[in-house]
Design a protein around this motif. Structure first.
Motif, PDB file in Angstrom:
ATOM      1  N   UNK A 145      34.075  36.399  23.525  1.00  0.00           N
ATOM      2  CA  UNK A 145      35.624  35.750  22.149  1.00  0.00           C
ATOM      3  C   UNK A 145      36.454  35.585  23.301  1.00  0.00           C
ATOM      4  N   UNK A 146      36.613  36.619  24.614  1.00  0.00           N
ATOM      5  CA  UNK A 146      37.715  35.889  24.926  1.00  0.00           C
ATOM      6  C   UNK A 146      37.795  35.091  25.797  1.00  0.00           C
ATOM      7  N   UNK A 147      36.222  34.706  26.114  1.00  0.00           N
ATOM      8  CA  UNK A 147      35.858  34.332  27.088  1.00  0.00           C
ATOM      9  C   UNK A 147      35.507  32.798  26.780  1.00  0.00           C
ATOM     10  N   UNK A 148      35.435  32.268  25.546  1.00  0.00           N
ATOM     11  CA  UNK A 148      35.646  31.799  24.215  1.00  0.00           C
ATOM     12  C   UNK A 148      36.637  30.492  24.182  1.00  0.00           C
ATOM     13  N   UNK A 149      38.124  32.249  23.681  1.00  0.00           N
ATOM     14  CA  UNK A 149      39.281  32.010  23.831  1.00  0.00           C
ATOM     15  C   UNK A 149      40.114  31.762  25.405  1.00  0.00           C
ATOM     16  N   UNK A 164      33.088  31.467  40.816  1.00  0.00           N
ATOM     17  CA  UNK A 164      34.617  31.685  41.150  1.00  0.00           C
ATOM     18  C   UNK A 164      34.792  31.252  40.172  1.00  0.00           C
ATOM     19  N   UNK A 165      34.659  30.335  39.094  1.00  0.00           N
ATOM     20  CA  UNK A 165      35.380  30.685  37.564  1.00  0.00           C
ATOM     21  C   UNK A 165      36.555  31.841  37.550  1.00  0.00           C
ATOM     22  N   UNK A 166      36.298  32.707  37.530  1.00  0.00           N
ATOM     23  CA  UNK A 166      36.423  34.153  36.766  1.00  0.00           C
ATOM     24  C   UNK A 166      37.684  35.038  37.939  1.00  0.00           C
ATOM     25  N   UNK A 167      36.853  34.932  39.107  1.00  0.00           N
ATOM     26  CA  UNK A 167      38.046  35.405  40.603  1.00  0.00           C
ATOM     27  C   UNK A 167      38.823  34.625  40.988  1.00  0.00           C
ATOM     28  N   UNK A 168      38.769  33.218  40.835  1.00  0.00           N
ATOM     29  CA  UNK A 168      39.618  32.324  41.764  1.00  0.00           C
ATOM     30  C   UNK A 168      40.771  30.997  40.712  1.00  0.00           C
ATOM     31  N   UNK A 169      40.557  31.533  39.710  1.00  0.00           N
ATOM     32  CA  UNK A 169      41.651  30.683  38.614  1.00  0.00           C
ATOM     33  C   UNK A 169      42.015  31.389  37.896  1.00  0.00           C
ATOM     34  N   UNK A 170      43.261  30.685  37.946  1.00  0.00           N
ATOM     35  CA  UNK A 170      44.771  31.357  36.379  1.00  0.00           C
ATOM     36  C   UNK A 170      43.889  31.761  35.542  1.00  0.00           C
ATOM     37  N   UNK A 171      43.038  31.069  35.209  1.00  0.00           N
ATOM     38  CA  UNK A 171      42.495  31.106  33.497  1.00  0.00           C
ATOM     39  C   UNK A 171      40.897  33.243  33.829  1.00  0.00           C
ATOM     40  N   UNK A 172      40.586  32.156  34.735  1.00  0.00           N
ATOM     41  CA  UNK A 172      39.863  33.456  35.345  1.00  0.00           C
ATOM     42  C   UNK A 172      40.703  35.070  35.210  1.00  0.00           C
ATOM     43  N   UNK A 173      41.968  35.133  35.957  1.00  0.00           N
ATOM     44  CA  UNK A 173      42.491  36.316  36.151  1.00  0.00           C
ATOM     45  C   UNK A 173      42.930  36.473  34.558  1.00  0.00           C
ATOM     46  N   UNK A 174      43.165  35.511  34.144  1.00  0.00           N
ATOM     47  CA  UNK A 174      43.772  36.414  32.297  1.00  0.00           C
ATOM     48  C   UNK A 174      42.557  36.657  31.910  1.00  0.00           C
ATOM     49  N   UNK A 176      40.208  38.245  32.942  1.00  0.00           N
ATOM     50  CA  UNK A 176      39.458  39.522  33.506  1.00  0.00           C
ATOM     51  C   UNK A 176      40.657  40.973  33.258  1.00  0.00           C
ATOM     52  N   UNK A 177      41.966  39.958  33.242  1.00  0.00           N
ATOM     53  CA  UNK A 177      42.890  41.656  32.905  1.00  0.00           C
ATOM     54  C   UNK A 177      42.742  41.793  31.412  1.00  0.00           C
ATOM     55  N   UNK A 178      42.353  40.219  30.411  1.00  0.00           N
ATOM     56  CA  UNK A 178      42.263  41.273  29.184  1.00  0.00           C
ATOM     57  C   UNK A 178      40.784  42.408  29.225  1.00  0.00           C
ATOM     58  N   UNK A 179      40.076  41.648  29.414  1.00  0.00           N
ATOM     59  CA  UNK A 179      38.181  41.952  29.055  1.00  0.00           C
ATOM     60  C   UNK A 179      39.035  43.188  30.142  1.00  0.00           C
ATOM     61  N   UNK A 180      39.909  43.557  31.339  1.00  0.00           N
ATOM     62  CA  UNK A 180      39.820  45.058  31.235  1.00  0.00           C
ATOM     63  C   UNK A 180      40.499  45.934  30.353  1.00  0.00           C
TER      64      UNK A 180
END
Length: 272
Positions: A145-149, A164-174, A176-180
């Motif tokens: 769900x959060x991946x799609x949003x 690369x998308x998850x760890x090195x982009x602003x969207x990826x950081x968001x 990771x934060x929400x998923x964590x």
């Protein structure tokens, strides 16, 4: 034993069902240390049989990752690996039985332990497996769900692209934060309802609702100590995944045996 019995004298206004609930003890860090020592001793007593359960869990993890790659579900690899420890308590059921028999001085072999595990499908432990797998499914669903949003405009066709998308982009950081945060909440819920519920159901004839409530009471009696135990489990298993899941051959059995001994310290013996 460093634990102290909590509420040893039940109030008079309890219902018969409430009176039948196991009494729980307050546990300390000394209980965790003693349980770890006993768990390691159990592992050394039967290393091959104990290691078998760790190997089975490790092979399952390897096959899971391979299947996701084969199916092209690259995005599911990280959440599957992170959520993998959620099903560890159920995977350790055979280890609880081994520790129980070692504690009572009973002789046993492969057939006895595996038959006890097979018989659990007729008991309440099967319902606890359903609870565990359901929370694991919720974890995977909310990641999707959060991946799609959050990462809806991102594109990745392989595992390196996903990292690369998850760890090195602003969207990826968001993401990771929400998923964590969501993952930590689900892990805390599952830990609280299963930490002693699994060995309790293996040890006694009770229903899975009572077992979960007992587990919650153990956590509420000693929240800081149980949080420490949850952290030990999570960090140990996640580090064990690094060498291609093979660290689980040793760490899962030790943690499983330890959980049995911690359960014995956290839940008072049944009367009679």
């Amino acid at each position: 034993m460093a634990s102290e019995t909590a509420g040893s004298t039940p109030p008079e206004n309890l219902t018969p069902q409430q009176r039948d609930m196991p009494q729980v003890n307050r546990i300390t860090t000394d209980d965790i240390r003693a349980s770890l020592k006993a768990g390691f001793s159990d592992f050394l007593a039967r290393p091959v049989l104990s290691g078998f359960f760790g190997l089975f869990y490790a092979v399952f993890g390897i096959l899971l990752v391979w299947a996701l790659i084969w199916l092209g579900q690259i995005w599911m690899i990280i959440p599957a690996i992170v959520g993998f420890p959620l099903v560890a308590p159920f995977a350790a059921a055979g280890l609880y039985e081994m520790s129980r028999r070692l504690q009572q001085g009973e002789s046993f072999g492969w057939a006895e332990i595996l038959s006890v595990m097979a018989n659990q499908r007729k008991r309440e432990l099967g319902w606890m497996a359903f609870v565990t797998l359901f929370i694991f499914w919720v974890w995977i669903y909310q990641v999707r769900l959060w991946l799609a949003i959050i990462l809806q405009n991102a594109s990745f066709s392989d595992f390196d692209g996903f990292l690369n998308t998850v760890f090195f982009t602003p969207q990826g950081w968001i993401f990771l934060a929400v998923g964590t945060c969501v993952g930590a909440f689900l892990s805390a819920v599952l830990f609280s309802v299963t930490v002693v519920a699994m060995p309790l159901l293996l040890d006694r004839e009770t229903n899975f609702i009572s077992a979960m409530l007992t587990s919650l009471r153990v956590v509420s009696e000693s929240p800081a100590v149980m949080l420490s135990w949850a952290a030990i489990i999570s960090v140990t298993i996640l580090l064990s995944l690094v060498p291609a899941f093979l660290g689980l051959i040793f760490t899962l059995p030790i943690l499983g045996h330890t959980t049995w001994h911690l359960y014995q310290r956290a839940v008072a013996p049944a009367e009679g």
